[in-house]
Design a protein around this motif. Structure first.
Motif, PDB file in Angstrom:
ATOM      1  N   ARG A  16      -0.729   7.680  -9.528  1.00  0.00           N
ATOM      2  CA  ARG A  16      -0.353   6.815  -8.410  1.00  0.00           C
ATOM      3  C   ARG A  16      -1.532   5.999  -7.892  1.00  0.00           C
ATOM      4  O   ARG A  16      -1.364   4.855  -7.448  1.00  0.00           O
ATOM      5  N   LEU A  17      -2.728   6.566  -7.939  1.00  0.00           N
ATOM      6  CA  LEU A  17      -3.897   5.817  -7.490  1.00  0.00           C
ATOM      7  C   LEU A  17      -4.214   4.665  -8.442  1.00  0.00           C
ATOM      8  O   LEU A  17      -4.819   3.670  -8.034  1.00  0.00           O
ATOM      9  N   THR A  18      -3.822   4.793  -9.691  1.00  0.00           N
ATOM     10  CA  THR A  18      -4.039   3.719 -10.668  1.00  0.00           C
ATOM     11  C   THR A  18      -2.765   2.925 -10.917  1.00  0.00           C
ATOM     12  O   THR A  18      -2.728   2.088 -11.820  1.00  0.00           O
ATOM     13  N   GLY A  19      -1.730   3.176 -10.121  1.00  0.00           N
ATOM     14  CA  GLY A  19      -0.441   2.529 -10.347  1.00  0.00           C
ATOM     15  C   GLY A  19      -0.475   1.023 -10.193  1.00  0.00           C
ATOM     16  O   GLY A  19       0.184   0.301 -10.954  1.00  0.00           O
ATOM     17  N   THR A  20      -1.234   0.531  -9.217  1.00  0.00           N
ATOM     18  CA  THR A  20      -1.296  -0.918  -9.021  1.00  0.00           C
ATOM     19  C   THR A  20      -1.852  -1.615 -10.254  1.00  0.00           C
ATOM     20  O   THR A  20      -1.315  -2.632 -10.711  1.00  0.00           O
ATOM     21  N   LEU A  21      -2.935  -1.066 -10.811  1.00  0.00           N
ATOM     22  CA  LEU A  21      -3.519  -1.655 -12.028  1.00  0.00           C
ATOM     23  C   LEU A  21      -2.530  -1.604 -13.180  1.00  0.00           C
ATOM     24  O   LEU A  21      -2.383  -2.573 -13.941  1.00  0.00           O
ATOM     25  N   LEU A  22      -1.818  -0.491 -13.309  1.00  0.00           N
ATOM     26  CA  LEU A  22      -0.836  -0.364 -14.389  1.00  0.00           C
ATOM     27  C   LEU A  22       0.275  -1.390 -14.248  1.00  0.00           C
ATOM     28  O   LEU A  22       0.694  -2.016 -15.232  1.00  0.00           O
ATOM     29  N   LEU A  23       0.749  -1.587 -13.026  1.00  0.00           N
ATOM     30  CA  LEU A  23       1.811  -2.576 -12.801  1.00  0.00           C
ATOM     31  C   LEU A  23       1.331  -3.983 -13.098  1.00  0.00           C
ATOM     32  O   LEU A  23       2.075  -4.808 -13.630  1.00  0.00           O
ATOM     33  N   GLU A  24       0.079  -4.277 -12.761  1.00  0.00           N
ATOM     34  CA  GLU A  24      -0.457  -5.608 -13.036  1.00  0.00           C
ATOM     35  C   GLU A  24      -0.598  -5.854 -14.535  1.00  0.00           C
ATOM     36  O   GLU A  24      -0.415  -6.981 -15.003  1.00  0.00           O
ATOM     37  N   ARG A  25      -0.923  -4.811 -15.281  1.00  0.00           N
ATOM     38  CA  ARG A  25      -1.112  -4.972 -16.729  1.00  0.00           C
ATOM     39  C   ARG A  25       0.207  -4.980 -17.494  1.00  0.00           C
ATOM     40  O   ARG A  25       0.381  -5.762 -18.437  1.00  0.00           O
ATOM     41  N   VAL A  79       0.816  -1.221   0.000  1.00  0.00           N
ATOM     42  CA  VAL A  79       0.000   0.000   0.000  1.00  0.00           C
ATOM     43  C   VAL A  79       0.848   1.270   0.000  1.00  0.00           C
ATOM     44  O   VAL A  79       0.301   2.367   0.151  1.00  0.00           O
ATOM     45  N   MET A  80       2.151   1.139  -0.177  1.00  0.00           N
ATOM     46  CA  MET A  80       3.013   2.325  -0.177  1.00  0.00           C
ATOM     47  C   MET A  80       2.574   3.373  -1.195  1.00  0.00           C
ATOM     48  O   MET A  80       2.614   4.582  -0.895  1.00  0.00           O
ATOM     49  N   PRO A  81       2.143   3.001  -2.417  1.00  0.00           N
ATOM     50  CA  PRO A  81       1.705   4.051  -3.350  1.00  0.00           C
ATOM     51  C   PRO A  81       0.588   4.925  -2.802  1.00  0.00           C
ATOM     52  O   PRO A  81       0.455   6.082  -3.195  1.00  0.00           O
ATOM     53  N   SER A  82      -0.240   4.390  -1.907  1.00  0.00           N
ATOM     54  CA  SER A  82      -1.329   5.205  -1.366  1.00  0.00           C
ATOM     55  C   SER A  82      -0.792   6.374  -0.549  1.00  0.00           C
ATOM     56  O   SER A  82      -1.369   7.467  -0.560  1.00  0.00           O
ATOM     57  N   PHE A  83       0.313   6.161   0.151  1.00  0.00           N
ATOM     58  CA  PHE A  83       0.899   7.244   0.929  1.00  0.00           C
ATOM     59  C   PHE A  83       1.485   8.319   0.011  1.00  0.00           C
ATOM     60  O   PHE A  83       1.323   9.520   0.251  1.00  0.00           O
ATOM     61  N   HIS A  84       2.154   7.890  -1.050  1.00  0.00           N
ATOM     62  CA  HIS A  84       2.697   8.857  -1.994  1.00  0.00           C
ATOM     63  C   HIS A  84       1.590   9.570  -2.761  1.00  0.00           C
ATOM     64  O   HIS A  84       1.734  10.739  -3.140  1.00  0.00           O
ATOM     65  N   ALA A  85       0.474   8.873  -2.990  1.00  0.00           N
ATOM     66  CA  ALA A  85      -0.682   9.537  -3.593  1.00  0.00           C
ATOM     67  C   ALA A  85      -1.225  10.616  -2.664  1.00  0.00           C
ATOM     68  O   ALA A  85      -1.650  11.690  -3.116  1.00  0.00           O
ATOM     69  N   ALA A  86      -1.217  10.346  -1.365  1.00  0.00           N
ATOM     70  CA  ALA A  86      -1.670  11.354  -0.403  1.00  0.00           C
ATOM     71  C   ALA A  86      -0.757  12.576  -0.432  1.00  0.00           C
ATOM     72  O   ALA A  86      -1.230  13.722  -0.338  1.00  0.00           O
ATOM     73  N   PHE A  87       0.554  12.356  -0.557  1.00  0.00           N
ATOM     74  CA  PHE A  87       1.486  13.476  -0.685  1.00  0.00           C
ATOM     75  C   PHE A  87       1.150  14.309  -1.916  1.00  0.00           C
ATOM     76  O   PHE A  87       1.084  15.545  -1.851  1.00  0.00           O
ATOM     77  N   SER A  88       0.912  13.645  -3.044  1.00  0.00           N
ATOM     78  CA  SER A  88       0.581  14.364  -4.274  1.00  0.00           C
ATOM     79  C   SER A  88      -0.749  15.096  -4.144  1.00  0.00           C
ATOM     80  O   SER A  88      -0.901  16.223  -4.626  1.00  0.00           O
ATOM     81  N   LEU A  89      -1.726  14.442  -3.498  1.00  0.00           N
ATOM     82  CA  LEU A  89      -3.026  15.081  -3.304  1.00  0.00           C
ATOM     83  C   LEU A  89      -2.890  16.314  -2.415  1.00  0.00           C
ATOM     84  O   LEU A  89      -3.482  17.369  -2.685  1.00  0.00           O
ATOM     85  N   MET A 136      -0.360  13.482 -11.195  1.00  0.00           N
ATOM     86  CA  MET A 136       0.512  12.542 -10.493  1.00  0.00           C
ATOM     87  C   MET A 136      -0.288  11.730  -9.488  1.00  0.00           C
ATOM     88  O   MET A 136      -0.065  10.516  -9.338  1.00  0.00           O
ATOM     89  N   THR A 137      -1.239  12.370  -8.807  1.00  0.00           N
ATOM     90  CA  THR A 137      -2.094  11.649  -7.862  1.00  0.00           C
ATOM     91  C   THR A 137      -2.906  10.588  -8.583  1.00  0.00           C
ATOM     92  O   THR A 137      -2.998   9.439  -8.137  1.00  0.00           O
ATOM     93  N   ILE A 138      -3.508  10.960  -9.708  1.00  0.00           N
ATOM     94  CA  ILE A 138      -4.299  10.007 -10.488  1.00  0.00           C
ATOM     95  C   ILE A 138      -3.419   8.842 -10.940  1.00  0.00           C
ATOM     96  O   ILE A 138      -3.807   7.670 -10.864  1.00  0.00           O
TER      97      ILE A 138
END
Length: 414
Positions: free
Chosen positions: A290-299, A150-160, A286-288
């Motif tokens: 990072r919030l979609t980063g998990t899906l991008l990594l899976e694809r 869940v680390m990307p969620s924290f970085h998304a919060a920073f960007s937000l 950047m926030t958007i």
């Protein structure tokens, strides 16, 4: 730990619900608030740089030297914060920095020369660097306890937080002086720390940090630590490679934060409010991303994500730096944010896969170094050439990150 593995949200309270135990959920929420606060305060400062530049009468190069105070203060603190976290705990250090950072943000508006600005930015940089190391250390512990990336969620919060801070700065830039604005930010920061700090202080880190240094004797209630591990030279080189990738992308984030608004206002005659919106737009995309980063990594996988992100960021920044109109430059900033969004988390994650927490620490330090050292470099290049030409170095380093990411495609555990 079946419940811990059912976490489905990027941010606490999002769609799907947070199924972690209440204590972990509260801890994650509090830590997310600190990441958002860090981005909010940093963005609030950077959108007032044009006003501070005018107030101090600094040239581009002298402003770059003054901004080096942020870098110097942060680097010095980063080298010390790890030890402080091991001695006092990452949660306590995060809360202390959560007090120091708001207090220090009010100082730049009280200066009237580049020298005094650089001196107070040493204090601001020290608080900012300490905050980043401490809260990332706390996040690493929590991620390990939750057993979900869940680390990307924290970085998304920073960007937000950065998006909100820049957006708010754009709204008040025409009506409030820099001094009043930064004093208000200081008050907001102290209130948020008073609200979220107790939740961190009530909880010990679920996993004690592991380092390459000799471990201290654990207390009776401390979890078992793994034996000290030393990296062989090949592993160190690979960790360094991912750290350089993180540096390349963080350079762009720091450059846009400190110079983006000035470029729009000075070179393209944008209104101060619209100029401030440039960084807000960058932070939003950047926030958007990072919030979609998990899906991008899976694809796409990690290597393709690195390469595609670097290429997109390079194209976007060339447009943002060289566009003849404000709106095209804003579009370039938006594309750059999407491209850079996941390069830093992926690079740090790959370093962590290889070398554990010590790899995460090394790559993160290099990355934040790029964010802090980039703006002064842009200042010198702007004086030697021009600010638009200086900003093209962001595109060059984003392209370099793509090349290095492809070159590291076969990097595995040594």
């Amino acid at each position: 730990m079946p419940q811990l593995n059912k976490l489905r949200t990027a941010l606490p309270g999002g769609p799907g619900g947070d199924t972690a135990p209440p204590s972990s959920a509260r801890l994650r929420t509090a830590l997310t608030v600190f990441f958002a606060l860090d981005g909010f305060l940093f963005a609030g400062w950077v959108v007032r740089i044009p006003a501070i530049k005018q107030q101090t009468g600094a040239s581009a190069s002298t402003l770059g030297l003054a901004l080096l105070g942020v870098s110097a203060g942060a680097v010095i603190t980063m080298m010390l914060t790890g030890r402080l976290c091991r001695r006092y705990g990452s949660h306590a250090v995060t809360v202390v920095c959560g007090v120091l950072l708001p207090l220090s943000i009010a100082l730049p508006a009280q200066t009237h020369s580049a020298l005094s600005l650089g001196l107070v930015l040493l204090v601001f940089g020290a608080a900012y660097g300490g905050m980043n190391v401490a809260m990332n250390s706390a996040a690493v512990d929590l991620v390990a306890a939750l057993r979900r990336p869940v680390m990307p969620s924290f970085h998304a919060a920073f960007s937000l937080g950065g998006m909100v801070g820049a957006g708010l700065g754009g709204l008040v830039a025409g009506g409030l002086s820099a001094s009043t604005h930064l004093f208000l930010l200081a008050a907001i920061g102290l209130l948020v720390t008073a609200f979220a700090g107790p939740a961190l202080l009530r909880h010990r880190p679920a996993v004690q940090p592991r380092t390459a240094e000799a471990p201290t004797a654990p207390g009776p209630d401390a979890p078992r630590r793994e034996p000290k591990q030393r990296l062989d030279p090949r592993a160190r080189r690979i960790v360094l490679l991912f750290g350089v990738i993180a540096l390349c992308t963080a350079y762009g984030e720091g450059a846009l934060a400190d110079w983006g608004a000035l470029h729009l206002e000075q070179d393209l005659d944008a209104h101060p409010g619209l100029a401030a919106a440039g960084y807000a737009l960058f932070a939003l995309t950047m926030t958007i991303g990072r919030l979609t980063g998990t899906l991008l990594l899976e694809r796409l996988g990690q290597t393709r994500t690195l390469v595609l992100g670097g290429a997109v960021a390079a194209a976007g920044m060339l447009l943002g730096a060289l566009a003849p109109t404000v709106w095209l430059a804003l579009a370039g900033f938006a594309v750059t944010g999407l491209g850079l969004a996941n390069i830093f988390p992926v690079a740090v994650g790959r370093a962590g896969e290889l070398a554990g927490p010590s790899g995460v620490a090394a790559a993160s330090t290099l990355g934040y170094g790029g964010m802090l050292l980039g703006p002064p470099a842009i200042g010198f290049l702007a004086d030697w050439f021009s600010l638009p030409v200086a900003l093209t170095t962001v595109a060059l380093l984003a392209a370099a990150a793509a090349v290095l990411g492809y070159g590291a495609r076969n990097a595995t555990h040594a």
